[in-house]
Write a protein that holds these residues in place. Structure first.
Motif, PDB file in Angstrom:
ATOM      1  N   ARG A 126       0.820  -1.208   0.000  1.00 35.45           N
ATOM      2  CA  ARG A 126       0.000   0.000   0.000  1.00 35.45           C
ATOM      3  C   ARG A 126       0.861   1.268   0.000  1.00 35.45           C
ATOM      4  NH1 ARG A 126      -5.529  -0.498   1.227  1.00 35.45           N
ATOM      5  NH2 ARG A 126      -6.137  -2.693   1.293  1.00 35.45           N
ATOM      6  N   ARG A 127       1.953   1.253   0.735  1.00 33.59           N
ATOM      7  CA  ARG A 127       2.847   2.418   0.739  1.00 33.59           C
ATOM      8  C   ARG A 127       3.430   2.651  -0.648  1.00 33.59           C
ATOM      9  NH1 ARG A 127       4.720  -0.050   5.495  1.00 33.59           N
ATOM     10  NH2 ARG A 127       6.680  -0.652   4.482  1.00 33.59           N
ATOM     11  N   LEU A 130       0.799   4.169  -3.085  1.00 27.94           N
ATOM     12  CA  LEU A 130       0.623   5.604  -2.835  1.00 27.94           C
ATOM     13  C   LEU A 130       1.815   6.408  -3.336  1.00 27.94           C
ATOM     14  CD1 LEU A 130      -0.897   5.515   0.775  1.00 27.94           C
ATOM     15  CD2 LEU A 130      -2.092   6.136  -1.336  1.00 27.94           C
ATOM     16  N   SER A 134       1.620   9.067  -6.381  1.00 28.82           N
ATOM     17  CA  SER A 134       2.001  10.448  -6.062  1.00 28.82           C
ATOM     18  C   SER A 134       3.018  10.986  -7.065  1.00 28.82           C
ATOM     19  CB  SER A 134       2.578  10.527  -4.641  1.00 28.82           C
ATOM     20  OG  SER A 134       1.605  10.215  -3.676  1.00 28.82           O
ATOM     21  N   GLU A 168     -11.623  -0.308  -1.346  1.00 27.85           N
ATOM     22  CA  GLU A 168     -10.628  -0.089  -0.293  1.00 27.85           C
ATOM     23  C   GLU A 168      -9.225  -0.514  -0.725  1.00 27.85           C
ATOM     24  OE1 GLU A 168     -12.210  -4.238   0.131  1.00 27.85           O
ATOM     25  OE2 GLU A 168     -13.090  -2.254  -0.202  1.00 27.85           O
ATOM     26  N   ALA A 171      -6.145   3.143  -4.591  1.00 27.25           N
ATOM     27  CA  ALA A 171      -5.724   4.498  -4.217  1.00 27.25           C
ATOM     28  C   ALA A 171      -6.205   5.465  -5.292  1.00 27.25           C
ATOM     29  CB  ALA A 171      -4.212   4.574  -4.077  1.00 27.25           C
ATOM     30  N   PRO A 174      -8.562  12.171  -3.403  1.00 29.78           N
ATOM     31  CA  PRO A 174      -9.726  12.671  -2.652  1.00 29.78           C
ATOM     32  C   PRO A 174     -10.225  13.988  -3.238  1.00 29.78           C
ATOM     33  CG  PRO A 174      -7.694  12.939  -1.387  1.00 29.78           C
ATOM     34  CD  PRO A 174      -7.344  12.125  -2.593  1.00 29.78           C
ATOM     35  N   GLU A 190      -5.068   8.733  -1.634  1.00 29.77           N
ATOM     36  CA  GLU A 190      -5.353   7.916  -0.454  1.00 29.77           C
ATOM     37  C   GLU A 190      -6.109   6.665  -0.904  1.00 29.77           C
ATOM     38  OE1 GLU A 190      -7.484  10.006   2.592  1.00 29.77           O
ATOM     39  OE2 GLU A 190      -6.405  11.882   2.246  1.00 29.77           O
ATOM     40  N   PHE A 191      -6.130   5.680  -0.051  1.00 26.42           N
ATOM     41  CA  PHE A 191      -6.947   4.498  -0.304  1.00 26.42           C
ATOM     42  C   PHE A 191      -8.372   4.745   0.198  1.00 26.42           C
ATOM     43  CE2 PHE A 191      -2.915   2.293  -0.777  1.00 26.42           C
ATOM     44  CZ  PHE A 191      -3.207   1.341  -1.744  1.00 26.42           C
ATOM     45  N   VAL A 193     -10.920   6.460  -1.070  1.00 27.87           N
ATOM     46  CA  VAL A 193     -11.558   7.779  -1.179  1.00 27.87           C
ATOM     47  C   VAL A 193     -12.386   7.932  -2.447  1.00 27.87           C
ATOM     48  CG1 VAL A 193      -9.818   8.918   0.222  1.00 27.87           C
ATOM     49  CG2 VAL A 193      -9.481   8.778  -2.250  1.00 27.87           C
TER      50      VAL A 193
END
Length: 296
Positions: A126-127, A130, A134, A168, A171, A174, A190-191, A193
């Motif tokens: 997950r990191r 993201l 990004s 969920e 990512a 938002p 974010e996850f 959103v």
């Protein structure tokens, strides 16, 4: 000791570097510059370009080639070396959960491929998702042409975990991507959103597991013509009354028929016409967006 990281370094990385070199050279980049980007000598670049490297066959080879295409796109986008390292390293940890990689490692080492999945650091996936989204988002927000392609409903940019089970596991941005004083603006990804974009990506990924990223842009005759000139694989949804969920199901159904780069949704009652650009990761999506922009 033949660990998965040794297999990555000795088998995967030479093939990956060779494919990146081939892509960059085909686009006119000098061998010396390619060597700078890859951290190798010009002589090694020349060796790769001559085909003197061990080939990876089958689906694993195809997956590594997709990584090479994304790295090449990042280089053309002017990505920092730190971002390139982060991307390639993230792909290594992602591969640890890939059956093709695990089986190839087992053949290489004589050690059960199950060990690959057992050494994945908890929470790392997950990191990395993201982080990579990004990096791609920063490049997108710097694109001066992109604001004119943001639809009234605004754009979203999403990237899913491998084999996502629900929103969920996706990512996204938002509040979506909007325009502020003529420039694209977005909050960090974010996850959990996104609703529609995340559900759509989950449904498509269930049909085509290699498709894990999507970006929506505005529709229009000029965009459709650009898609055609860009020689992308495109399908269309006719204008009709349907819900968001029905739209998602209809797009996923198109992927059952064939591989696609984009889907043009001509809208319906309460649904704004929109173009969805799909790819294996955010940088694959950006590459296709650039081809559209170049042909507008």
């Amino acid at each position: 000791m033949k660990t998965p990281s040794v297999f990555w370094a000795e088998v995967i990385m030479p093939f990956l570097r060779a494919k990146i070199a081939e892509i960059l050279y085909s686009k006119g980049m000098p061998q010396s510059k390619i060597g700078e980007h890859l951290g190798i000598t010009q002589a090694m670049v020349s060796k790769y370009l001559s085909g003197s490297y061990k080939k990876l066959e089958g689906s694993l080879g195809e997956k590594v080639e997709r990584i090479a295409n994304s790295v090449a796109e990042m280089i053309f986008e002017g990505a920092k070396k730190e971002d390139l390292v982060k991307f390639v390293e993230a792909k290594f940890f992602e591969m640890l959960a890939d059956p093709d990689f695990c089986m190839a490692y087992e053949r290489y080492s004589g050690i059960s491929g199950i060990v690959c999945q057992e050494i994945i650091p908890k929470g790392r996936e997950r990191r990395e998702i993201l982080e990579l989204l990004s990096i791609a988002l920063r490049s997108l927000l710097e694109d001066e042409k992109f604001p004119s392609l943001i639809p009234e409903i605004r754009s979203n940019f999403a990237y899913a975990l491998p084999n996502p089970r629900g929103p969920e596991d996706v990512a996204a941005i938002p509040g979506r991507i909007t325009v502020v004083r003529g420039r694209a603006f977005a909050m960090p990804p974010e996850f959990g959103v996104s609703r529609h974009t995340a559900r759509l990506l989950v449904k498509v990924s269930n049909v085509r597991p290699e498709v894990r990223s999507v970006l929506n842009i505005r529709a229009g005759g000029d965009v459709e013509e650009a898609l055609k000139r860009a020689d992308l694989r495109v399908a269309f949804l006719k204008k009709e009354r349907r819900s968001e969920e029905e739209t998602e199901d209809a797009i996923a159904a198109l992927f059952r028929e064939r591989e696609l780069d984009a889907v043009v949704d001509r809208g319906g009652f309460g649904i704004e016409p929109c173009v969805y650009i799909f790819g294996s990761d955010p940088f694959d999506v950006l590459k296709k967006l650039r081809r559209i922009e170049e042909n507008l």
